[in-house]
Design an enzyme around this catalytic site. Structure first.
Site, PDB file in Angstrom:
ATOM      1  N   CYS A   1      12.298  18.066  -8.795  1.00 51.65           N
ATOM      2  CA  CYS A   1      13.308  18.183  -7.672  1.00 51.65           C
ATOM      3  C   CYS A   1      13.818  19.065  -7.684  1.00 51.65           C
ATOM      4  CB  CYS A   1      14.230  17.497  -8.836  1.00 51.65           C
ATOM      5  SG  CYS A   1      15.955  17.048  -8.187  1.00 51.65           S
TER       6      CYS A   1
ATOM      7  N   CYS B   1      17.822  19.566  -9.027  1.00 52.47           N
ATOM      8  CA  CYS B   1      18.309  20.077 -10.520  1.00 52.47           C
ATOM      9  C   CYS B   1      17.359  20.747 -11.641  1.00 52.47           C
ATOM     10  CB  CYS B   1      18.687  18.516 -11.034  1.00 52.47           C
ATOM     11  SG  CYS B   1      17.103  17.536 -11.810  1.00 52.47           S
TER      12      CYS B   1
ATOM     13  N   HIS C   1       5.830  -0.449  -2.876  1.00 56.77           N
ATOM     14  CA  HIS C   1       5.196   0.155  -4.173  1.00 56.77           C
ATOM     15  C   HIS C   1       5.143   0.928  -3.781  1.00 56.77           C
ATOM     16  CE1 HIS C   1       2.854  -3.782  -4.692  1.00 56.77           C
ATOM     17  NE2 HIS C   1       4.562  -4.185  -5.617  1.00 56.77           N
TER      18      HIS C   1
ATOM     19  N   ASN D   1       1.099  -1.051   0.211  1.00 57.20           N
ATOM     20  CA  ASN D   1      -0.310   0.308   0.238  1.00 57.20           C
ATOM     21  C   ASN D   1       0.867   1.460  -0.499  1.00 57.20           C
ATOM     22  OD1 ASN D   1      -2.056  -1.814   0.261  1.00 57.20           O
ATOM     23  ND2 ASN D   1      -2.516  -1.370   2.354  1.00 57.20           N
TER      24      ASN D   1
HETATM   25  N1  APR Z   1     -10.738  -6.409   4.641  1.00 56.95           N
HETATM   26  C1  APR Z   1      -9.754  -7.444   4.257  1.00 56.95           C
HETATM   27  N2  APR Z   1      -9.508  -7.673   2.753  1.00 56.95           N
HETATM   28  C2  APR Z   1     -10.428  -7.316   1.818  1.00 56.95           C
HETATM   29  C3  APR Z   1     -10.615  -6.572   2.613  1.00 56.95           C
HETATM   30  C4  APR Z   1     -11.047  -6.021   4.052  1.00 56.95           C
HETATM   31  N3  APR Z   1     -12.400  -5.097   4.838  1.00 56.95           N
HETATM   32  N4  APR Z   1     -11.620  -5.941   1.518  1.00 56.95           N
HETATM   33  C5  APR Z   1     -11.494  -6.106   0.210  1.00 56.95           C
HETATM   34  N5  APR Z   1     -10.353  -6.776   1.129  1.00 56.95           N
HETATM   35  C6  APR Z   1      -9.705  -7.627  -0.482  1.00 56.95           C
HETATM   36  C7  APR Z   1      -9.907  -8.330  -1.826  1.00 56.95           C
HETATM   37  O1  APR Z   1     -11.306  -9.635  -1.451  1.00 56.95           O
HETATM   38  C8  APR Z   1      -8.677  -8.623  -1.967  1.00 56.95           C
HETATM   39  O2  APR Z   1      -8.299 -10.201  -2.626  1.00 56.95           O
HETATM   40  O3  APR Z   1      -8.183  -7.539  -0.967  1.00 56.95           O
HETATM   41  C9  APR Z   1      -7.720  -7.304  -1.660  1.00 56.95           C
HETATM   42  C10 APR Z   1      -7.296  -6.588  -2.793  1.00 56.95           C
HETATM   43  O4  APR Z   1      -7.061  -7.262  -4.329  1.00 56.95           O
HETATM   44  P1  APR Z   1      -6.551  -6.031  -4.877  1.00 56.95           P
HETATM   45  O5  APR Z   1      -7.662  -4.543  -5.293  1.00 56.95           O
HETATM   46  O6  APR Z   1      -5.710  -6.862  -6.185  1.00 56.95           O
HETATM   47  O7  APR Z   1      -5.402  -5.725  -4.073  1.00 56.95           O
HETATM   48  P2  APR Z   1      -3.477  -5.597  -3.759  1.00 56.95           P
HETATM   49  O8  APR Z   1      -3.644  -7.480  -3.858  1.00 56.95           O
HETATM   50  O9  APR Z   1      -3.316  -4.895  -2.157  1.00 56.95           O
HETATM   51  O10 APR Z   1      -2.708  -5.414  -5.261  1.00 56.95           O
HETATM   52  C11 APR Z   1      -1.403  -5.033  -5.447  1.00 56.95           C
HETATM   53  O11 APR Z   1      -1.601  -4.184  -7.510  1.00 56.95           O
HETATM   54  O12 APR Z   1      -1.839  -2.409  -9.138  1.00 56.95           O
HETATM   55  C12 APR Z   1      -1.209  -3.056  -8.391  1.00 56.95           C
HETATM   56  O13 APR Z   1       0.935  -1.642  -7.113  1.00 56.95           O
HETATM   57  C13 APR Z   1      -0.737  -1.778  -6.528  1.00 56.95           C
HETATM   58  O14 APR Z   1      -0.649  -2.350  -4.227  1.00 56.95           O
HETATM   59  C14 APR Z   1      -1.340  -3.135  -6.267  1.00 56.95           C
HETATM   60  C15 APR Z   1      -0.884  -4.041  -6.144  1.00 56.95           C
END
Ligand code: APR
Length: 272
Positions: free
Chosen positions: A167, A170, A125, A106
Site C-alpha cells: 500500500c 501505509c 467481483h 469477470n
Molecule cells: N459463450 C458463452 N458461454 C460460455 C462459453 C461461450 N463460448 N463457454 C462456456 N460458457 C458458459 C458455461 O456453459 C457456463 O455456464 O459460461 C459459464 C461459465 O460458468 P463458470 O465457470 O461457473 O463462471 P461464472 O458463472 O462466471 O462464475 C461466477 O464464480 O468463482 C466465482 O468469482 C468467480 O466470477 C466467478 C463466479
C-alpha cells in the site's frame, strides 16, 4: 440472425437494458472459465485446491501463494484480447448510452478494454489488474505494476517483487482487488446496492455465460423473473438462469457468446 421480433416485448426506448456477464463471455478470448472441464476451479495441483486460494483465509495463511496464483491469472488476462461478444456490448453501450448497464462477474477487464465505460460497467467481483491495502487503511485502488505482466504458473513473488505489492499510503501488504468466497458484496467496491437498484428499474435483462452459482447474479435474475421483464440467456449449456428465463416466458439462445451476442446487439438497436 436474431430478429428484433424474436425478443418479445422489448424495443429501443423502453428503458434500461441490463446485461449480466460471466466467465463464458471471455472463454473465446482464451481465458478459462471456472467450472468448465479446464476451469480454474477444476484444474488443481499436488499442492492446493484452487478454489481454496480464493479466500481471505488463504491470503492470511499463505499470501505469497495467493499472490502467485493471482499474478498468473492476471498474466492470462493481460495476454487475452476482447472477442466479438465484448466488442458488440461496447457498441451496444455506445448506441443506448444511459439506457445500458453492464454488470460483470469477470475480473479480466476485457469489457473495459473493448470500450464499455467504467461508469456503466459494474465489476461486481473486482478487477484483477488492481490491488488495494490489505489492512483497509484506504479504499483506493492501485494498478498492479506492468513488471508483473508475464508470470509463470506456480511461481510466488520474491522479496523484491513483494516490495512492489504494498500500500502506497501505509506500507502494509496489498491484496488483489477481487471478491473472495469468504467475503461479502458491498456498494463502494462492488456496486452491490446499485446493481440491485438497476434490476429493479430495468426493462430487460440479458445474461451471458454464467453458470449461476453466485449470490448477486442470482438475486438479479430472481428479480427479473418476478418482474416478468424480457429475459434472454446466452450459453452453450442449459443453466439455472436459462431454465428460469424459459419458465417466465424468456428466451434461451443456446450457443457461444461470440455467435449470439453480436446478432442480439444488432437486433436490440434496430428501430422499433
Ligand atoms: N459463450 C458463452 N458461454 C460460455 C462459453 C461461450 N463460448 N463457454 C462456456 N460458457 C458458459 C458455461 O456453459 C457456463 O455456464 O459460461 C459459464 C461459465 O460458468 P463458470 O465457470 O461457473 O463462471 P461464472 O458463472 O462466471 O462464475 C461466477 O464464480 O468463482 C466465482 O468469482 C468467480 O466470477 C466467478 C463466479
Amino acid at each position: 440472425m436474431v430478429a428484433a421480433s424474436s425478443i418479445p416485448g422489448w424495443k429501443r426506448g423502453d428503458g434500461l437494458l441490463l446485461v449480466l456477464t460471466g466467465a463464458g463471455i471471455s472463454a473465446e478470448s482464451g481465458i478459462p472459465t471456472f467450472r468448465g472441464a479446464e476451469g480454474y476451479w477444476k484444474v488443481g495441483s499436488r499442492n492446493y485446491r484452487p478454489m481454496e486460494l480464493a479466500t481471505h483465509e488463504a491470503f492470511v495463511a499463505a499470501p505469497d501463494d495467493v499472490w502467485g496464483w493471482y499474478l498468473y491469472r492476471r498474466a492470462a488476462c493481460r495476454a487475452a484480447r476482447p472477442n466479438a461478444a465484448h466488442l458488440a456490448l461496447a457498441e451496444l453501450e455506445r448506441a443506448l448510452g444511459g439506457d445500458f448497464l453492464l454488470v460483470t462477474q469477470n475480473v479480466d477487464g476485457l469489457h473495459l478494454r473493448a470500450g464499455n465505460t467504467p461508469e456503466r460497467t459494474y465489476q461486481i467481483h473486482g478487477n484483477i489488474d488492481f490491488m488495494r491495502c490489505s489492512l483497509e487503511c484506504t479504499a483506493a485502488l492501485a494498478p498492479i505494476p506492468s513488471s508483473f505482466d508475464f508470470w509463470e504458473k506456480g511461481r510466488s513473488p520474491s522479496a523484491a517483487e513483494k516490495a512492489l505489492l504494498v500500500c502506497e499510503r501505509c506500507g502494509a501488504p496489498s491484496r488483489p482487488h477481487v471478491l473472495w468466497f469468504d467475503e461479502s458484496y458491498d456498494e463502494p467496491r462492488f456496486r452491490f446496492t446499485s446493481s440491485l437498484a438497476a434490476i429493479d428499474r430495468a426493462s430487460m435483462l440479458v445474461v451471458v455465460g454464467t453458470s449461476g452459482q453466485t449470490n448477486l447474479p442470482n438475486q438479479i435474475c430472481g428479480v427479473a423473473a418476478r418482474r416478468r421483464i424480457p429475459f434472454v440467456v446466452v450459453d452453450p449449456e442449459p443453466t439455472p438462469f436459462s431454465e428460469l428465463a424459459l419458465r417466465v416466458g424468456g428466451t434461451f439462445l443456446r450457443g457461444a457468446a461470440s455467435d449470439h451476442v453480436p446478432k442480439l446487439a444488432t437486433a436490440l438497436v434496430a428501430p422499433a
